[in-house]
Design a protein around this motif. Sequence first.
Motif, PDB file in Angstrom:
ATOM      1  N   GLY A 166       3.992  10.156  -6.994  1.00 51.22           N
ATOM      2  CA  GLY A 166       3.642   9.195  -6.076  1.00 51.22           C
ATOM      3  C   GLY A 166       3.106   7.867  -6.814  1.00 51.22           C
ATOM      4  O   GLY A 166       2.453   8.047  -7.891  1.00 51.22           O
ATOM      5  N   ASN A 167       3.345   6.760  -6.271  1.00 51.66           N
ATOM      6  CA  ASN A 167       3.028   5.426  -6.848  1.00 51.66           C
ATOM      7  C   ASN A 167       1.591   5.358  -7.270  1.00 51.66           C
ATOM      8  O   ASN A 167       0.736   5.681  -6.634  1.00 51.66           O
ATOM      9  N   ASP A 205       0.843  -2.335  -9.143  1.00 52.44           N
ATOM     10  CA  ASP A 205       1.723  -0.782  -8.935  1.00 52.44           C
ATOM     11  C   ASP A 205       2.507  -0.378 -10.024  1.00 52.44           C
ATOM     12  O   ASP A 205       3.063  -1.354 -10.613  1.00 52.44           O
ATOM     13  N   CYS A 212       4.996   2.029 -11.194  1.00 49.66           N
ATOM     14  CA  CYS A 212       6.365   2.873 -10.637  1.00 49.66           C
ATOM     15  C   CYS A 212       7.009   3.631 -11.626  1.00 49.66           C
ATOM     16  O   CYS A 212       8.229   4.173 -11.321  1.00 49.66           O
ATOM     17  N   GLU A 242      12.186   2.188  -5.412  1.00 53.59           N
ATOM     18  CA  GLU A 242      11.474   0.942  -5.210  1.00 53.59           C
ATOM     19  C   GLU A 242      12.193  -0.310  -5.299  1.00 53.59           C
ATOM     20  O   GLU A 242      13.430  -0.097  -5.505  1.00 53.59           O
ATOM     21  N   GLY A 246       8.222   0.644  -1.715  1.00 60.52           N
ATOM     22  CA  GLY A 246       6.964   1.063  -1.617  1.00 60.52           C
ATOM     23  C   GLY A 246       6.038  -0.078  -1.946  1.00 60.52           C
ATOM     24  O   GLY A 246       4.884  -0.193  -1.590  1.00 60.52           O
ATOM     25  N   TRP A 296       3.569  -0.208   2.501  1.00 61.22           N
ATOM     26  CA  TRP A 296       1.999  -0.022   2.776  1.00 61.22           C
ATOM     27  C   TRP A 296       1.953  -1.240   3.787  1.00 61.22           C
ATOM     28  O   TRP A 296       0.836  -0.780   4.547  1.00 61.22           O
ATOM     29  N   GLN A 329       4.683  -5.068  -8.950  1.00 57.27           N
ATOM     30  CA  GLN A 329       4.893  -3.926  -9.523  1.00 57.27           C
ATOM     31  C   GLN A 329       5.642  -3.934 -10.792  1.00 57.27           C
ATOM     32  O   GLN A 329       6.356  -4.756 -11.215  1.00 57.27           O
ATOM     33  N   PRO A 368       9.320   8.431  -3.274  1.00 61.48           N
ATOM     34  CA  PRO A 368       8.420   8.433  -2.069  1.00 61.48           C
ATOM     35  C   PRO A 368       7.648   9.860  -2.180  1.00 61.48           C
ATOM     36  O   PRO A 368       8.380  10.718  -2.427  1.00 61.48           O
ATOM     37  N   TYR A 421       3.684   7.887   1.420  1.00 67.23           N
ATOM     38  CA  TYR A 421       4.434   7.283   0.775  1.00 67.23           C
ATOM     39  C   TYR A 421       3.858   5.586   0.609  1.00 67.23           C
ATOM     40  O   TYR A 421       4.477   4.962   1.747  1.00 67.23           O
ATOM     41  N   SER A 422       2.905   5.301  -0.487  1.00 63.29           N
ATOM     42  CA  SER A 422       2.562   4.038  -0.546  1.00 63.29           C
ATOM     43  C   SER A 422       1.593   3.577   0.565  1.00 63.29           C
ATOM     44  O   SER A 422       0.801   2.663   0.258  1.00 63.29           O
ATOM     45  N   ARG A 423       1.737   4.040   1.674  1.00 64.93           N
ATOM     46  CA  ARG A 423       0.676   3.980   2.600  1.00 64.93           C
ATOM     47  C   ARG A 423      -0.753   4.464   2.378  1.00 64.93           C
ATOM     48  O   ARG A 423      -1.747   4.114   2.831  1.00 64.93           O
TER      49      ARG A 423
END
Lengths: 153, 272, 449
Positions: free
Chosen positions: C304-305, C331, C333, C340, C343, C347, C366, C376, C380-382
């Motif tokens: 995950g990121n 970020d 990655c 990507e 991501g 968010w 990124q 993801p 995912y990213s959120r």
Amino acid sequence: MTSKRITVTVNGEVIEYDVEARRLLVHFIRDDLDLTGTHVGCDTGNCGACTLLYNGVAAKSCMLLAIQADGATIETVESLSPDGELTPLQQSFSDHHALQCGYCTPGMLMSAKHLLDKNPHPSEDEIRKAIQGNICRCTGYVNIVEAIKAVSK
Amino acid sequence: MLLREVEYVRPASVEEAITLLSANDGARALAGGQTLVNVMKARAASPDVLVDLQDLGELRGVRDLGNGSVEIGAMTTYTELAADDARSILGEVAGTIADVQVRNRGTIGGNVCSNDPTNHFPPLLVALGARFTIRGAAGEREVSADEFFLGVYLTAAGPGELLTKITIPPGGQDGFSAVTIGRDGTGIVTAAASLNGGARIAIGCVDAVPVRATAMEERIGHDLSDENVRAAAAGLGATLDPPSDVHASADYRRHLAEVLAVRAVLAAKERR
Amino acid sequence: MTQTETQTEALVVEQTETKPGFAGTSIPRKEDKRLVQGQGVFFDDVKRHGMGYVHFVRSPYAHAKIKSIDVAAALELPGVYGSLTGDEVAILTDPFFELSVKPGADIKDYALAVGRVRHVGEPVAAVVASSREVARDAADLVVVDYEPLPAVTTAEQAQTNDVVLHDEGGSNVVWEGLFDWGDYEGAIAEADHVVKIERLHFDRFSSTPLECAGVLVEYNRGTAQWTLYGNHQMPGVGAIWMAPALRAGIDKLRFVSQDIGGAFGNKICLHPQYVACCLLARKLNRPVQWTEWRTDQHTANAHGNERTFLEIEVPVKKDGTMLGLKVRALDDCGAFPRYEPLGCIIWAQVTPGCYRWRNIRVDFTQVVTNKSPVSPNRGYSRMQHLWLTERVIDLVANELDLDPVEVRKKNYVRTEEMPYETPNGCVYDSGDYAKCLDIALGLIGYDGL
């Protein structure tokens, strides 16, 4: 010897098979005997997805060699309902939504069976301790505990 | 996850096992396999020959020797220990190791002979003053707990030898306290204490082998008051040189050693 | 009792009788019967006559040139059917397309490392054998000559471009964007104080489904079609990546999955290993099966990121009202962006979290690094962004010497404001966040802490 003919009783059937000494029991069960209900989830004996009953006790089949099992009695998840009639434990897992992807489920069922065979009325703490060696990534365990509790009244 | 090629033998007697172990430098005893099979899966070590001890009934079982001593066969599993009453601390500690599946197969002999610094039984048996019976081609000998544990993965049971049994002298006021990675997980620091006249205290996970907290033992003397026990632990951490890793810093391990040594002694005091 | 709670009594919908339909009822699942009997069919359960087992030789280095690969010794081992290396992959396939814009779009991403490895665990070669054990043995016999290169291990380091991972792109920065809602300068002007937070860091992680990734691939020579029994969780997307790389039409890839042992995002970017298996099935004219090992899943499947938040500023009123948020997000990655830059953007669905701040500026960059490529992963990213907002609240409360519970309640979007449109255009149609917080605080015995 690096391989040997073993005689092992699996789900009530006596089987003779030539195995390499290095063959893990879980691969023998899955690949050689086509009993694919027992699963592999890790490399280090932590996840319990490979749990079966070995001489009556729950054991991780990825930490046993097939060659050690010469003379042993093994029960896998397939032995629970040979005619397709679910046991109360299996039904309870479904009723309590104790499975999502189903990958940990055979191991969980065998650990639960081992517990209930020895202790038909376990406390919640005893249930939790009994499945301590079985990792689930989907359910969060609560429903699994409930499912086992429901058949232990 | 997959083993290298290996040879396998399954002796019918201890003598046969010893002969097989002595015959090949690359031969290793296979007890419960809960450590060795994993090591072989990772290919961190690959014995040439596995000598399977499962048929050696002589190595199983817990025997109350009648005079207060207890004898434990090296192939006794954690589950079997947990079900036995002869010396309650043994079963209690055995019942906290890993999980049911591991306890059904893992053995006390494997636990002590692999002598991973985080194993439970080495510090416990040092505190209990256990004696270890080793049999080899040259015969049988008994070794004290303080002499049995030699280094990381290294014990007095050498190549070609087998630990056959562990004898615990009379007693019963025993305690064990640990901080582990999760419940029933691997030890971060462990401490064991046994009170029998004086105190014997052993700390695990702080060095290659269990460390006797001799200064603390002396300071306790016969005064087992909570106050004195706590005071006696002061300075224990400073005498230790534990490792730092992702689970704990050396300083935290030093701190835990003092806390757990006290808990182990107080728990021992409470046990009847 | 807060003011919020008394005002919302009337707006809480009480549950009366269950209405007909599925919501609120317990529905038995169709798949349970086979799963509790161990009759699920997961890809590793499928067998084919003559099948070969794949083992990937993977890089032990985070960053290195591949000087040579010698499979001769591996091929001589009895039971070995064949092998595949990056040189063959570079001839037989085209690089996977990247979803990024330039420079990310120019990255060459193949089924096996070509010329260079860019993360620990990156597949470098594959061997196929008659058993899992022999494949594993054969992998040990593959000799790879590496020339280690300096490794880029943090996003900050990547940004400097002292060491560039992908020559084609020329920069480690694969995406940049400025998200600017409301009037941040106005928020600063109105503020009593600006809370400044130098750095927050959200670590990379993995969702570790219990079943690892894998596939059994059969190749039909007559129709040039591959059949894949695998656990790719988005096979349609997988096909879109794989087919052009294989220089085949999407109709030449037939995915069959029955049961999958969890995925959580970790089974989306499997196309590199899947293409390697497709090439092997065709080259060796036999079905081939790859099962990912857990160690490889942890190291080199997809994390995950990892996100670093820098130069955070929160203009606030003395009473804890937050007027805005500014942050520079960096970020990481990993070695290849692959899925990507989704991501980098997704968010933004949750930009303000539960809070009413209207003036938000996020400068998002990124970069690639020599770590496992991301995909993801659950939330995912959120998740990274919501963690940021919650950490910010606690730090603001701490600096202003206010109760973090009260700061939250002061800044929550209120039920009576709903439906509420956030600065980024989302509509919150219902919710009583203060009440939820109170329930949670009650459950943990917050007052007693």
